[in-house]
Write an enzyme that holds these catalytic residues in place. Structure first.
Site, PDB file in Angstrom:
ATOM      1  N   CYS A  83      53.891  53.266  94.938  1.00 35.70           N
ATOM      2  CA  CYS A  83      53.594  52.608  93.949  1.00 35.70           C
ATOM      3  C   CYS A  83      52.855  51.370  94.554  1.00 35.70           C
ATOM      4  O   CYS A  83      53.028  51.150  95.683  1.00 35.70           O
ATOM      5  CB  CYS A  83      54.485  52.199  93.195  1.00 35.70           C
ATOM      6  SG  CYS A  83      55.727  51.141  93.619  1.00 35.70           S
ATOM      7  N   HIS A  99      63.489  52.443  99.488  1.00 33.73           N
ATOM      8  CA  HIS A  99      64.388  53.341  99.593  1.00 33.73           C
ATOM      9  C   HIS A  99      63.725  54.504 100.321  1.00 33.73           C
ATOM     10  O   HIS A  99      63.487  55.805  99.727  1.00 33.73           O
ATOM     11  CB  HIS A  99      64.562  53.878  98.138  1.00 33.73           C
ATOM     12  CG  HIS A  99      66.131  52.972  97.594  1.00 33.73           C
ATOM     13  ND1 HIS A  99      67.034  52.733  98.257  1.00 33.73           N
ATOM     14  CD2 HIS A  99      65.944  52.140  96.507  1.00 33.73           C
ATOM     15  CE1 HIS A  99      67.906  51.723  97.537  1.00 33.73           C
ATOM     16  NE2 HIS A  99      67.237  51.479  96.355  1.00 33.73           N
ATOM     17  N   HIS A 109      62.066  44.688  95.266  1.00 30.49           N
ATOM     18  CA  HIS A 109      62.881  44.566  94.264  1.00 30.49           C
ATOM     19  C   HIS A 109      63.161  43.088  93.921  1.00 30.49           C
ATOM     20  O   HIS A 109      63.451  42.505  92.794  1.00 30.49           O
ATOM     21  CB  HIS A 109      64.274  45.066  94.560  1.00 30.49           C
ATOM     22  CG  HIS A 109      64.253  46.466  94.283  1.00 30.49           C
ATOM     23  ND1 HIS A 109      63.483  47.174  93.617  1.00 30.49           N
ATOM     24  CD2 HIS A 109      65.111  47.568  95.364  1.00 30.49           C
ATOM     25  CE1 HIS A 109      63.853  48.446  93.744  1.00 30.49           C
ATOM     26  NE2 HIS A 109      64.468  48.960  94.800  1.00 30.49           N
ATOM     27  N   HIS A 157      71.365  47.218  89.838  1.00 34.27           N
ATOM     28  CA  HIS A 157      70.350  47.439  90.506  1.00 34.27           C
ATOM     29  C   HIS A 157      69.902  46.113  91.169  1.00 34.27           C
ATOM     30  O   HIS A 157      69.788  44.984  90.374  1.00 34.27           O
ATOM     31  CB  HIS A 157      69.257  48.046  89.618  1.00 34.27           C
ATOM     32  CG  HIS A 157      68.027  48.512  90.108  1.00 34.27           C
ATOM     33  ND1 HIS A 157      67.028  47.502  90.544  1.00 34.27           N
ATOM     34  CD2 HIS A 157      67.625  49.848  90.375  1.00 34.27           C
ATOM     35  CE1 HIS A 157      65.943  48.253  91.118  1.00 34.27           C
ATOM     36  NE2 HIS A 157      66.275  49.648  91.081  1.00 34.27           N
ATOM     37  N   GLU A 206      66.988  44.701  91.721  1.00 37.15           N
ATOM     38  CA  GLU A 206      66.039  43.865  90.666  1.00 37.15           C
ATOM     39  C   GLU A 206      66.715  43.245  89.619  1.00 37.15           C
ATOM     40  O   GLU A 206      66.356  41.944  89.479  1.00 37.15           O
ATOM     41  CB  GLU A 206      64.837  45.111  90.012  1.00 37.15           C
ATOM     42  CG  GLU A 206      64.181  44.344  89.228  1.00 37.15           C
ATOM     43  CD  GLU A 206      63.283  45.167  88.247  1.00 37.15           C
ATOM     44  OE1 GLU A 206      62.646  46.325  89.019  1.00 37.15           O
ATOM     45  OE2 GLU A 206      62.896  45.220  87.092  1.00 37.15           O
ATOM     46  N   THR A 264      61.988  47.016  85.191  1.00 37.14           N
ATOM     47  CA  THR A 264      60.587  47.584  85.591  1.00 37.14           C
ATOM     48  C   THR A 264      60.571  49.011  85.356  1.00 37.14           C
ATOM     49  O   THR A 264      59.707  49.637  85.112  1.00 37.14           O
ATOM     50  CB  THR A 264      59.873  47.034  86.620  1.00 37.14           C
ATOM     51  OG1 THR A 264      60.739  47.477  87.877  1.00 37.14           O
ATOM     52  CG2 THR A 264      59.486  45.698  86.838  1.00 37.14           C
ATOM     53  N   CYS A 286      57.196  48.539  84.337  1.00 40.37           N
ATOM     54  CA  CYS A 286      56.147  48.880  85.037  1.00 40.37           C
ATOM     55  C   CYS A 286      55.424  50.629  84.742  1.00 40.37           C
ATOM     56  O   CYS A 286      56.037  51.319  84.428  1.00 40.37           O
ATOM     57  CB  CYS A 286      56.449  48.745  86.427  1.00 40.37           C
ATOM     58  SG  CYS A 286      55.301  49.434  87.504  1.00 40.37           S
ATOM     59  N   SER A 307      67.537  56.809  95.837  1.00 36.14           N
ATOM     60  CA  SER A 307      66.852  56.093  95.118  1.00 36.14           C
ATOM     61  C   SER A 307      66.974  56.560  93.434  1.00 36.14           C
ATOM     62  O   SER A 307      66.845  57.745  93.240  1.00 36.14           O
ATOM     63  CB  SER A 307      65.308  56.227  95.303  1.00 36.14           C
ATOM     64  OG  SER A 307      64.367  56.089  94.291  1.00 36.14           O
ATOM     65  N   SER A 308      67.341  55.473  92.663  1.00 38.42           N
ATOM     66  CA  SER A 308      67.654  55.896  91.176  1.00 38.42           C
ATOM     67  C   SER A 308      66.570  56.493  90.694  1.00 38.42           C
ATOM     68  O   SER A 308      66.399  57.215  89.690  1.00 38.42           O
ATOM     69  CB  SER A 308      68.081  54.641  90.623  1.00 38.42           C
ATOM     70  OG  SER A 308      67.146  53.533  90.559  1.00 38.42           O
TER      71      SER A 308
HETATM   72 FE1  F3S Z   1      56.560  49.530  92.261  1.00 35.62          FE
HETATM   73 FE2  F3S Z   1      56.389  47.087  91.237  1.00 35.62          FE
HETATM   74 FE3  F3S Z   1      56.441  49.188  89.643  1.00 35.62          FE
HETATM   75  S1  F3S Z   1      57.599  47.981  93.101  1.00 35.62           S
HETATM   76  S2  F3S Z   1      57.317  50.748  90.241  1.00 35.62           S
HETATM   77  S3  F3S Z   1      54.754  48.615  91.003  1.00 35.62           S
HETATM   78  S4  F3S Z   1      57.528  47.257  89.524  1.00 35.62           S
END
Ligand code: F3S
Length: 715
Positions: free
Chosen positions: A12, A40, A73, A123, A125, A166, A194, A222-223
């Site tokens: 991402c 992860h 995170h 988590h 984050e 997110t 996100c 990785s969750s």
């Molecule tokens: Fe990736 Fe940031 Fe979204 S790490 S999953 S773009 S919150």
């Protein structure tokens, strides 16, 4: 077999950014370590280790000299405080979407609100968001919210703000919103989910519905990858969750004619390619996924990876990319919206705005929400998170984002890359500025206006002036410099110039400094002539010298200082006291407006030697003098600089002499008596003989005409 690779598979935006920062650090030879696993994925961690980026579990393992890379995170307030205490250099790779939540929480707490964080308590984050804050509560489900509100009923009416991890799903978010809106009366809800995760999940679900088999690639710790596999299992009976190609047996795929592949946000491209190639008779041949581990890393370093991610879904046959189409039917997004319970209507309008799509090359405006050493984040009021990389902020390589922007600043920019899947828009302020600057230069040309710039270089025929970043060539004849003055004198100086030619297509601009100087001189001259009066003082610059005087520029007009007006001393040439370029104070002796002539003086009355002389000496005084000049009738002696007296030949000795040089020599210093001062004609008469007579009288010695002459030496 038909193989469909999800468009959203792989890194991402936040992960990609974190990796780029880490690979950049490795490339620059920085002694850096990641605080925890950067992403992860063991394969990526191994690759980073090979490049010298190790991992430490916590700050107790920190060694002086190391730079800490904070993972996407993010970390909590206590970690930042500890880093500051350690004096550790930091590369903050916290995902901007996560940073935004930190900022929201800080702001809401400052306003005295309690903050509910909805997400997994353990988590990293969520831990980072809640760390060090007293009035922040983390909830994993609505039941936990109910329990808190039962034990503290006052919270129902207190100001409460809600943020979400997110990676939470939209369903979970909707459930929480419904719940808290029913119980709490003063809430603000921030949709901080996100879009990247959401779209990945949606696309995976869409693929799982249509494909006979799904392969989910990702780290099993990785969750998010686990959630992705779960989502696929909801809609598809045959799901393989694997970390790499070696976990997938070719035989297990033989029974299926269509397979979908998706991958978690931390899955590197080389693993996706490996799996795809293993299953397909047609290995991916284009740059989209045909990359080795090393090549992929290089792409990351080159900043190309985002484009790779944005490429269309890879189809092993001609089947249309259903997953991508499904994504287009997504539910409205509410990213960044502040939903007030009392203001549903305004929230609706915010939603409306958030639907707006962006296209590359569009001019957009927004508000600065965060500033990092490498990017500036901009809220565009749309569903896209806008960011300006440092390289797109300014042409100046030494510019710092924090010196140019403040949080809350309004900013305009061009979109240079829009990623609808990630929900990001890369912006360029530099390009918009350049566009505006060309407009300014063209307008200046049309209006014959004056622009300012800095001289950056000298070349064969002239100089180059940077006007708002645009190169303007000024021919040598238009620099306004006097003849034979080196043009290098202008380098790095600020100049005003007029644009005389523009060709934007050929990026050719020509200007003239001389034209501006001539006009400035004309205006200044008019002012001088309108205000001039006898006795008025000016600060002027010596422009040229002649044998009879110096021409001085007093601001657009030249006046003449006659040689006799240059100094109280007797001088042979103006060059004895001034040089071209000197700044001197002058005053107007006379002027003629019609003939445009000004006569100037620059002798200070206080320095008038005659006044000094008469203030100090009187007739009868004995003064030391120096012989400076001989005439037939006598010798001139300097009493003080600017005042000479005459020793008549009859006053040189107490006997008759043929000529003054028989007794005196030039430069000789001796004492004389002042016998007369003529104030009107400014003449002084001196006598040696008077002193000789006086001495003789005192000694009672009769004058003997045959005796050699007596002169009383001073030294
Ligand atoms: Fe990736 Fe940031 Fe979204 S790490 S999953 S773009 S919150």
């Amino acid at each position: 077999m038909k193989i469909t690779l999800a468009r959203t598979a792989g890194f991402c935006f936040g992960v990609n950014r974190a990796l780029k920062l880490a690979y950049d650090a490795a490339e620059s030879g920085i002694n850096a370590v990641t605080l925890g696993m950067l992403i992860h994925n063991k394969s990526v961690a191994d690759d980073l280790r090979r490049r010298g980026i190790e991992q430490i579990a916590d700050l107790d393992e920190y060694r002086p000299g190391q730079t800490i890379i904070i993972r996407s995170h993010g970390v909590g307030r206590s970690v930042y405080e500890k880093l500051a205490r350690l004096g550790a250099p930091v590369i903050d790779a916290t995902c901007p979407f996560v940073l935004r939540i930190h900022e929201i929480v800080e702001t809401e707490l400052k306003e005295g609100r309690t903050v509910f964080v909805i997400g997994a308590r353990e988590h990293p984050e969520v831990e980072g968001i809640a760390d060090g804050h007293e009035h922040v509560f983390v909830f994993e489900n609505t039941e936990e919210i109910r329990e808190l509100l039962s034990s503290d009923p006052g919270l129902r009416t207190s100001p409460v703000s809600v943020v979400f991890q997110t990676t939470l799903t939209q369903n979970a978010k909707v459930l929480v919103i419904d719940f808290v809106k029913k119980i709490c009366t003063n809430i603000r809800i921030f949709d901080t989910i996100c879009k990247s995760t959401e779209k990945r999940q949606e696309e995976a679900a869409a693929l799982a519905r249509t494909e006979q088999m799904m392969i989910v690639l990702g780290d099993k710790s990785s969750s998010n990858s686990c959630k992705l596999a779960e989502t696929c299992r909801e809609y598809c009976d045959h799901v393989i969750f694997a970390e790499s190609a070696c976990e997938i047996e070719a035989a297990s795929l033989a029974a299926f004619t269509s397979v979908g592949i998706t991958a978690g946000a931390s899955t590197p491209p080389w693993i996706i390619k490996e799996v795809y190639d293993k299953m397909s008779d047609n290995p991916i041949a284009d740059a989209t996924t045909n990359i080795s581990e090393k090549e992929a890393a290089e792409q990351i370093l080159d900043g190309q990876f985002e484009q790779v991610q944005a490429a269309p879904a890879v189809q092993a046959n001609d089947t249309a990319p259903q997953a991508a189409e499904t994504i287009k039917e997504e539910v409205p997004e509410t990213e960044g919206a502040d939903i007030s319970a009392e203001d549903e209507e305004s929230f609706e309008s915010m939603l409306e705005r958030s639907f707006k799509t962006l296209t590359t090359g569009e001019k957009v405006s927004g508000t600065v929400t965060a500033i990092t050493p490498t990017e500036v984040y901009v809220d565009l009021g749309t569903k896209h998170a806008g960011y300006i990389p440092l390289s797109e902020i300014s042409d100046d390589p030494t510019a710092k984002a924090e010196d140019i922007f403040k949080i809350g600043d309004a900013v305009e920019a061009y979109t240079i890359r829009v990623n609808d899947i990630e929900g990001t828009a890369m912006l360029s302020k530099k390009r918009l500025d350049t566009q505006k600057n060309w407009d300014t230069v063209e307008t200046a040309y049309e209006n014959k206006g004056v622009v300012e710039g800095v001289v950056t270089e000298e070349n064969k025929g002239g100089i180059v002036v940077s006007v708002k970043g645009i190169r303007v060539f000024v021919p040598a004849s238009q620099t306004g410099l006097p003849k034979d003055t080196p043009m290098s004198e202008l380098i790095k100086t600020k100049v005003r110039l007029r644009i005389t030619e523009v060709n934007r297509a050929r990026r050719r601009v020509i200007g003239s400094i001389r034209s501006v100087k001539q006009e400035e001189r004309r205006i200044a001259a008019e002012k001088v002539w309108s205000e001039i009066e006898v006795g008025k003082h000016y600060s002027g610059t010596v422009k040229s010298l002649t044998s009879y005087g110096a021409f001085v520029d007093i601001g657009g007009v030249d006046g003449m200082v006659h040689v006799t007006e240059l100094s109280w001393d007797r001088i042979k040439s103006p060059a004895d006291v001034v040089a071209v370029g000197d700044n001197i104070d002058v005053y107007v002796i006379s002027f003629d407006k019609e003939k445009r002539k000004i006569s100037l003086g620059c002798k200070n009355p206080e320095d008038n030697p005659w006044v000094k002389f008469t203030n100090k000496y009187a007739v009868g005084d004995v003064v030391p003098v120096k012989i400076v000049k001989f005439m037939n009738f006598g010798a001139f002696a300097q009493i003080i600089p600017g005042v000479d007296g005459l020793i008549h030949i009859s006053q040189i000795a107490d006997r008759r002499i043929g000529k003054p040089q028989d007794v005196l020599s030039e430069g000789q210093e001796l004492e004389v008596q002042i016998t007369e001062i003529d104030n009107e004609k400014k003449r002084v008469s001196l006598s040696i003989r008077a002193l000789l007579n006086k001495a003789r009288e005192e000694e009672q010695i009769p004058a003997d005409p045959d005796e050699p002459e007596k002169v009383i030496p001073v030294f």
